[in-house]
Enzyme design. Structure first.
Site, short mmCIF file in Angstrom:
data_model
loop_
_atom_site.label_atom_id
_atom_site.label_comp_id
_atom_site.label_asym_id
_atom_site.label_seq_id
_atom_site.Cartn_x
_atom_site.Cartn_y
_atom_site.Cartn_z
N LYS A 134 0.88 -1.07 0.07
CA LYS A 134 0.13 -0.12 -0.11
C LYS A 134 1.10 1.33 -0.10
O LYS A 134 0.64 2.24 -0.50
CB LYS A 134 -0.86 0.02 1.18
CG LYS A 134 -2.04 1.25 1.10
CD LYS A 134 -1.46 2.39 2.00
CE LYS A 134 -2.44 3.46 2.11
NZ LYS A 134 -2.12 4.59 2.67
N ASP A 189 -5.44 4.99 -15.51
CA ASP A 189 -6.39 4.46 -14.63
C ASP A 189 -5.93 3.77 -13.40
O ASP A 189 -5.16 2.55 -13.67
CB ASP A 189 -7.07 3.29 -15.72
CG ASP A 189 -8.16 2.49 -15.04
OD1 ASP A 189 -8.42 2.59 -13.65
OD2 ASP A 189 -8.98 1.80 -15.83
N HIS A 198 4.75 10.90 10.10
CA HIS A 198 3.47 11.09 9.39
C HIS A 198 2.37 11.75 10.37
O HIS A 198 1.75 12.66 9.81
CB HIS A 198 2.96 9.78 9.53
CG HIS A 198 1.57 9.66 8.94
ND1 HIS A 198 1.14 9.63 7.71
CD2 HIS A 198 0.17 9.28 9.55
CE1 HIS A 198 -0.34 9.50 7.34
NE2 HIS A 198 -0.80 9.40 8.55
#
Length: 443
Positions: free
Chosen positions: A283, A299, A396
């Site tokens: 991911k 796409d 983060h």
């Protein structure tokens, strides 16, 4: 009140909005105001966006950022990235800066082959079917020539058609497995048009063929089920890698270079054998890839599906990236399937897509494949670097702080004060809420 509607597509945009707002939202006037707020003031541009899809009621914005300083194959690039997640662009930029002083990223195109298939059923003798397909192959190629002519002029076209028997997996199931070269186009429309032409020829020739149209007991005529491209393109693949002496890895990591390299390699080994970790690991790769794919009008759903199928090609889902320590040299690389285009689709319509491609130097499809693989590799390096050193949350959550403060309704001055406070303190939603309350109380 009924929630269904007939002829919704024929309503004007204002009528669609009113229907949605009055039936599905608490405050219809506020709903309409929010939707209209995101319309483009340029009516012609707004109409262009309205015609991208069906039943449009507004525009949905994603931030478009730029990650600079990418040295790729000896050339400097700034990568446009469209994404909503905090820290992705910053992490990519940090990785680009790190590797820019260590030789940069190096890439190699391993193939550009696309795939499409005509899926059909046949209950007769496989040898008879094979002979029939061989016999009508020239007819299929003649019938398809009007579709392939322009692509062939650009150096592309159909590169192969093979009959595949899949009856062991599904009784009576066969396919025409077709391969294509589509040059700078992603090629979906071209491939699907070719496949439908092949299917029509297959059915037509079977109907009039003396052996294939027989009603022999136990046999059945050819029945085409569907004709469609595949988004699994393992032979449309690119490699990107970085490498440097292990001693050069110590900068900013808080540990010596060899120890850092060993922890990176071990972290990837975990992702290679543990699917729960591999999904999150990959991911992170896709954070970089999707952001560039979206920015360039490609796409991302097709890319995601093909990439994850590739990650599971061994029978177990695993890491897309790899690392090794060879003597005193650390290597980190990715090999990934990417079917991308720089012509067709939104590339000539969406103003920001055109601008993103211009920022990249108006690349051909192969160059875009290289840059996209680099974006994924950079993002994964940045994530792993944090994970095996200070932890992922430190960087983060610092980037996520402004989102938290916006949710809490902080003013500009309060944001400035709290950003300064959290330079030396751990960020969390509860901590930000508490400090904001203390700030407002003057403590």
């Amino acid at each position: 009140m009924t929630q269904t509607v007939e002829g919704f597509s024929k309503l004007s945009k204002s009528e669609k909005i009113r229907w949605i707002a009055t039936r599905f939202t608490q405050n219809p006037e506020q709903t309409e105001a929010v939707l209209r707020q995101y319309w483009n003031s340029d009516e012609q541009l707004q109409q262009l966006h309205d015609e991208f899809i069906e039943n449009t009621i507004s525009n949905f914005y994603l931030p478009l950022g730029v990650a600079p300083n990418f040295l790729v194959d000896g050339k400097i690039y700034a990568l446009p990235m469209a994404i909503e997640e905090s820290s992705v662009v910053a992490a990519a930029s940090k990785a680009a800066k790190f590797w820019g002083t260590r030789g940069g990223f190096h890439t190699e195109i391993l193939g550009t082959e696309k795939v499409g298939q005509v899926h059909f059923r046949y209950g007769g003798n496989p040898k008879k079917l094979k002979a029939f397909i061989t016999e009508i192959m020239p007819v299929m190629m003649t019938d398809i020539e009007p579709i392939t002519r322009n692509m062939e002029a650009r150096g592309g076209g159909i590169t192969g058609i093979t009959l595949r028997e899949k009856t062991a997996e599904l009784p009576g199931y066969y396919q025409l497995h077709c391969t294509f070269e589509t040059k700078d186009a992603m090629g979906a429309n071209f491939i699907n048009s070719c496949l439908e032409s092949l299917a029509q020829t297959l059915m037509r020739e079977a109907e009039k063929h003396p052996t294939m149209s027989s009603d022999t007991p136990g046999e059945s005529r050819i029945e085409v089920l569907m004709s469609i491209l595949s988004n699994y393109v393992p032979n449309c693949r690119v490699r990107a890698e970085v490498r440097c002496p292990v001693a050069e890895l110590s900068e900013g990591n808080g540990m010596n270079g060899r120890r850092f390299a060993e922890r990176m390699i071990q972290a990837i080994a975990v992702a290679e054998c543990e699917p729960y970790r591999a999904v999150t690991h990959n991911k992170g790769v896709m954070n970089g890839i999707d952001a560039l794919v979206i920015a360039t009008g490609n796409d991302f759903r097709a890319v995601e599906a093909g990439v994850h199928a590739f990650a599971a090609r061994s029978g177990q889902y695993g890491s897309l990236t790899h690392a090794s320590l060879e003597g005193d040299e650390f290597r980190f690389w990715i090999e990934i399937p990417l079917a991308l285009g720089t012509v067709g689709g939104l590339t000539r319509l969406h103003p920001l897509v055109k601008l993103a491609l211009e920022i990249l130097g108006n690349p051909d499809a192969e160059t875009l494949m290289r840059l996209t693989a680099v974006a994924g590799l950079a993002q994964n390096f940045a994530a792993l670097r944090s994970l095996v050193t200070v932890g992922i949350q430190q960087g983060h959550m610092k980037m996520h702080l402004l989102n938290i403060l916006n949710q809490l309704g902080a003013t500009a001055d309060e944001k400035t004060a709290l950003v300064d406070y959290f330079r030396k303190h751990t960020v969390s939603h509860s901590a930000a809420s508490e400090q904001l309350e203390l700030l407002r109380k003057g403590k």
